[in-house]
Scaffold this motif. Structure first.
Motif, PDB file in Angstrom:
ATOM      1  N   ALA A  57      -0.573   3.244   4.530  1.00 16.76           N
ATOM      2  CA  ALA A  57       0.588   3.331   3.639  1.00 16.76           C
ATOM      3  C   ALA A  57       1.797   2.677   4.295  1.00 16.76           C
ATOM      4  CB  ALA A  57       0.890   4.787   3.319  1.00 16.76           C
TER       5      ALA A  57
ATOM      6  N   ASN B 157      -5.047   2.468  -7.643  1.00 18.32           N
ATOM      7  CA  ASN B 157      -3.897   3.351  -7.769  1.00 18.32           C
ATOM      8  C   ASN B 157      -3.196   3.603  -6.439  1.00 18.32           C
ATOM      9  OD1 ASN B 157      -5.777   4.998  -6.582  1.00 18.32           O
ATOM     10  ND2 ASN B 157      -5.524   6.702  -7.998  1.00 18.32           N
ATOM     11  N   GLN B 158      -3.707   3.065  -5.344  1.00 19.14           N
ATOM     12  CA  GLN B 158      -3.072   3.217  -4.039  1.00 19.14           C
ATOM     13  C   GLN B 158      -2.130   2.073  -3.699  1.00 19.14           C
ATOM     14  OE1 GLN B 158      -6.483   3.587  -1.469  1.00 19.14           O
ATOM     15  NE2 GLN B 158      -6.383   5.811  -1.534  1.00 19.14           N
TER      16      GLN B 158
ATOM     17  N   ILE C   1     -10.014  -0.833  -1.367  1.00 19.52           N
ATOM     18  CA  ILE C   1      -8.964   0.145  -1.618  1.00 19.52           C
ATOM     19  C   ILE C   1      -8.876   0.374  -3.126  1.00 19.52           C
ATOM     20  CG2 ILE C   1      -7.103  -1.524  -1.750  1.00 19.52           C
ATOM     21  CD1 ILE C   1      -5.409   0.452  -0.127  1.00 19.52           C
ATOM     22  N   ARG C   2      -8.530   1.597  -3.496  1.00 19.55           N
ATOM     23  CA  ARG C   2      -8.404   1.908  -4.924  1.00 19.55           C
ATOM     24  C   ARG C   2      -7.128   1.275  -5.490  1.00 19.55           C
ATOM     25  NH1 ARG C   2     -11.246   5.584  -7.624  1.00 19.55           N
ATOM     26  NH2 ARG C   2      -9.433   6.192  -8.854  1.00 19.55           N
TER      27      ARG C   2
ATOM     28  N   LEU D 164      -0.330   4.606  -0.703  1.00 17.31           N
ATOM     29  CA  LEU D 164      -1.037   5.806  -0.276  1.00 17.31           C
ATOM     30  C   LEU D 164      -2.171   5.448   0.672  1.00 17.31           C
ATOM     31  CD1 LEU D 164      -1.455   7.357  -3.842  1.00 17.31           C
ATOM     32  CD2 LEU D 164       0.264   7.989  -2.167  1.00 17.31           C
ATOM     33  N   GLY D 165      -2.589   6.433   1.462  1.00 14.88           N
ATOM     34  CA  GLY D 165      -3.755   6.238   2.310  1.00 14.88           C
ATOM     35  C   GLY D 165      -3.404   5.986   3.759  1.00 14.88           C
TER      36      GLY D 165
ATOM     37  N   ILE E 249       0.854  -1.189   0.000  1.00 14.77           N
ATOM     38  CA  ILE E 249       0.000   0.000   0.000  1.00 14.77           C
ATOM     39  C   ILE E 249       0.886   1.233   0.000  1.00 14.77           C
ATOM     40  CG2 ILE E 249      -1.824   1.249   1.200  1.00 14.77           C
ATOM     41  CD1 ILE E 249      -2.725  -1.421   2.360  1.00 14.77           C
TER      42      ILE E 249
END
Length: 118
Positions: A21, A53-54, A50-51, A17-18, A15
């Protein structure tokens, strides 16, 4: 081949981002083209959406069925010894170096810059 790593059930991801992370997780299900259902019982990531792109996809994969329970994911992660395999990857080493560099003080950054120029 154009792509080497595909999004698939059981793929181990990092992970980027977010809220979580810097932790690893496993793809349990694909919600749609942009969202994944992930679970990371060994790294403290709760089962959540979760997306795409993350996350960064790794080469590591475990054999789990689609939508399996958290306990099954935990058993397969320990059986495949994913935590030590992930620690050997370049993605893990880059993240560790980035964390170390972010923890430097003002004078340490100065010394590092001077050492690079000389």
């Amino acid at each position: 081949m154009l792509y080497q790593r595909y999004i698939e059930i059981g793929r181990v991801c990092y992970i980027r981002l977010g809220e979580h992370a810097g932790k690893t997780c496993v793809v349990v299900d694909m919600v749609d083209q942009k969202h994944l259902l992930v679970d990371g019982p060994m790294s403290g990531v709760p089962r959540s959406t979760i997306r795409l792109n993350q996350v960064a996809i790794t080469d590591l994969k475990i054999a789990i069925p689609r939508g399996c329970k958290t306990n099954k994911v935990r058993v397969e992660l320990t059986k495949a010894d994913i935590s030590t395999k992930f620690a050997k990857t370049s993605l893990s080493k880059k993240a560790e170096a980035k964390k170390d560099k972010a923890g430097l003080g003002d004078f340490e950054r100065f010394k590092l810059r001077v050492a690079k120029t000389t």
